[in-house]
Design an enzyme around this catalytic site. Structure first.
Site, PDB file in Angstrom:
ATOM      1  N   TYR A  48       5.923  11.249  -7.851  1.00 55.23           N
ATOM      2  CA  TYR A  48       6.951  11.481  -8.874  1.00 55.23           C
ATOM      3  C   TYR A  48       6.466  12.457  -9.949  1.00 55.23           C
ATOM      4  CZ  TYR A  48       9.529   7.441  -7.010  1.00 55.23           C
ATOM      5  OH  TYR A  48      10.221   6.565  -6.208  1.00 55.23           O
ATOM      6  N   LYS A 105      -0.190   3.922   3.194  1.00 50.51           N
ATOM      7  CA  LYS A 105       0.203   4.493   4.489  1.00 50.51           C
ATOM      8  C   LYS A 105      -1.012   5.291   4.975  1.00 50.51           C
ATOM      9  CE  LYS A 105       3.487   5.306   7.552  1.00 50.51           C
ATOM     10  NZ  LYS A 105       3.870   4.252   8.500  1.00 50.51           N
ATOM     11  N   ASP A 144       5.381   0.280   5.565  1.00 49.46           N
ATOM     12  CA  ASP A 144       6.521  -0.093   6.418  1.00 49.46           C
ATOM     13  C   ASP A 144       6.435  -1.568   6.808  1.00 49.46           C
ATOM     14  OD1 ASP A 144       4.258   0.890   7.641  1.00 49.46           O
ATOM     15  OD2 ASP A 144       5.286   1.984   9.228  1.00 49.46           O
ATOM     16  N   ASP A 204       8.027   1.493  -6.464  1.00 48.99           N
ATOM     17  CA  ASP A 204       9.411   1.605  -6.902  1.00 48.99           C
ATOM     18  C   ASP A 204      10.323   0.954  -5.860  1.00 48.99           C
ATOM     19  OD1 ASP A 204      11.685   2.374  -8.174  1.00 48.99           O
ATOM     20  OD2 ASP A 204      11.521   4.505  -7.728  1.00 48.99           O
ATOM     21  N   ASP A 252      12.027  -3.131  -5.991  1.00 51.28           N
ATOM     22  CA  ASP A 252      13.481  -3.342  -5.957  1.00 51.28           C
ATOM     23  C   ASP A 252      13.866  -4.236  -4.783  1.00 51.28           C
ATOM     24  OD1 ASP A 252      13.882  -1.873  -8.202  1.00 51.28           O
ATOM     25  OD2 ASP A 252      15.481  -0.633  -7.352  1.00 51.28           O
TER      26      ASP A 252
END
Ligand code: NAD
Length: 365
Positions: A146, A197, A229, A253, A257
């Site tokens: 980000y 990952k 994942d 993030d 959520d």
């Protein structure tokens, strides 16, 4: 203990929920003999309206001089583009991103707690959730993809038109967030999962390298690695296995959520953003809910539970933090619910009444 708290009510339901949370703070002060000096400052839409800036200098200075900051929420109705012609491109949400940056708050703590009393509100089956589900997600907040360099090149052909988002992490940034997560795990069930990952990303491989280094100072904490994942699947099929999860800005993030939905209501979840000092920013994870603003319908519990996080993380007042959390649990056990968590078996109350009930419980404990 005497502490300075800056309160940023913000927009929509922000002022209503923050009012209840500060009442809880004052009730705790009275019960335990502390003094919390609470001062309100501007942020968001209301700040733009009155000062033409979503985060006025005065607010930044006051927050930097405070011991903790409590925020309601910022922003107007979704789809509204009230500030599209603002000369600097300022928008209410920019104030929030800027205050986190100004205070150098690099770790975002999001507890996902499902009270047994609210099990019916979860989309997951009761046997999957188990009892007293309690997961802490620690998200890196000020680096990663980000904040990396963004490039867009427009060429003549489709193949020559491309965009790049750089994901950058240095060892210092990884080490400090991992240390935060290890310390939190040490105070809980001593089980830390680093989500990455590493099968494809170089940054993830660096996270693994640093986590092996940091782990040497936390030998009592069990360290596990999980691909993102798989972590997304495991949160749904077996959330009980997790204690503390730590991950990058983007993965955190998305996963936080996802995890928040397990608890059924956005109105129940607090958060803390912390840096290297004890100064922290505490806020509910939900937004300004303009659809219910000013109607005494908002659930103040996420903001009240954010106060509990403030007492624990900024003031090291564990007993007081537990007192707030116990009071919330007790009010739920007594069957009181705001509209977002209400079923026809419950007693429906408004924002103010819910805040009053929590304060009463604290007084009577
Ligand atoms: P939202 O979280 O404000 O609302 C989503 C839904 O949840 C709405 O139906 C709302 O009524 C309900 N809800 C939210 N909080 C509640 C509470 N405490 N009690 C009961 N119901 C609650 O998200 P949105 O509608 O997508 O965004 C509205 C505004 O909030 C936008 O301007 C957005 O940019 C902003 N926003 C701010 C923050 C923040 O300040 N941290 C976070 C998210 C969104």
């Amino acid at each position: 203990m005497r502490k300075k708290v800056i309160v940023l009510p913000g927009d929509g339901i922000g002022p209503e929920i923050v009012l209840q949370a500060t009442s809880v703070l004052h009730t705790i002060a009275e019960k335990f003999g502390h003094e919390f000096d609470v001062t309100e400052k501007l942020i968001g839409d209301i700040a733009l309206e009155t000062t033409n800036c979503s985060l006025p200098e005065q607010t930044i200075t006051a927050c930097k001089q405070a011991d903790a900051v409590l925020l309601g929420a910022v922003g107007g109705p979704v789809g509204e583009n009230k500030w599209k012609d603002h000369p600097t491109g300022d928008r209410p949400e920019k104030g929030l991103l800027k205050i986190r940056q100004e205070l150098e708050l690099y770790s975002n703590l999001r507890p996902t707690i499902l009270y047994n009393e609210l099990k019916d509100a979860s989309p997951l089956k009761s046997e999957i959730i188990g009892d007293n589900l309690d997961i802490m997600i620690v998200r890196e907040l000020t680096s990663g993809i980000y904040f990396g360099k963004k490039t867009k090149i427009v060429g003549d052909a489709d193949k020559d038109t491309y965009a790049i988002d750089e994901m950058y992490y240095n060892k210092y940034e990884i080490r400090r967030i991992l240390k935060t997560a290890f310390k939190i795990a040490q105070g809980r069930k001593k089980n830390l999962t680093v989500v990455d990952k590493a099968n494809v990303l170089e940054t993830s491989r660096l996270w693994r390298e640093v986590s092996a280094e940091v782990a040497k100072d936390f030998e009592d904490v069990k360290l596990t690695h999980l691909y993102v994942d798989n972590a997304a699947m495991q949160l749904i099929v077996n959330p009980k296995q997790f204690d503390v999860l730590v991950t990058t800005n983007m993965f955190g993030d998305i996963l936080s959520d996802e995890a928040s939905m397990i608890t059924g209501s956005i109105g129940m979840l607090p958060s803390a953003s912390l840096g290297d000092t004890t100064l922290g920013l505490y806020e509910p994870i939900h937004g300004s809910a303009p659809d219910i603003a000013g109607q005494d319908k908002a659930n103040p519990l996420a903001t009240i539970l954010s106060v509990a996080m403030m007492l624990r993380h900024s003031f090291s007042l564990e007993e007081e933090a537990l007192c707030v959390e116990k009071a919330v649990k007790e009010v739920l056990q007594l069957g009181y619910r705001t509209l977002d968590i209400y079923t026809d078996k419950d007693k429906l109350v408004g924002t103010t009444k819910m805040g009053d009930l929590v304060c009463k419980c604290i007084e009577n404990m």
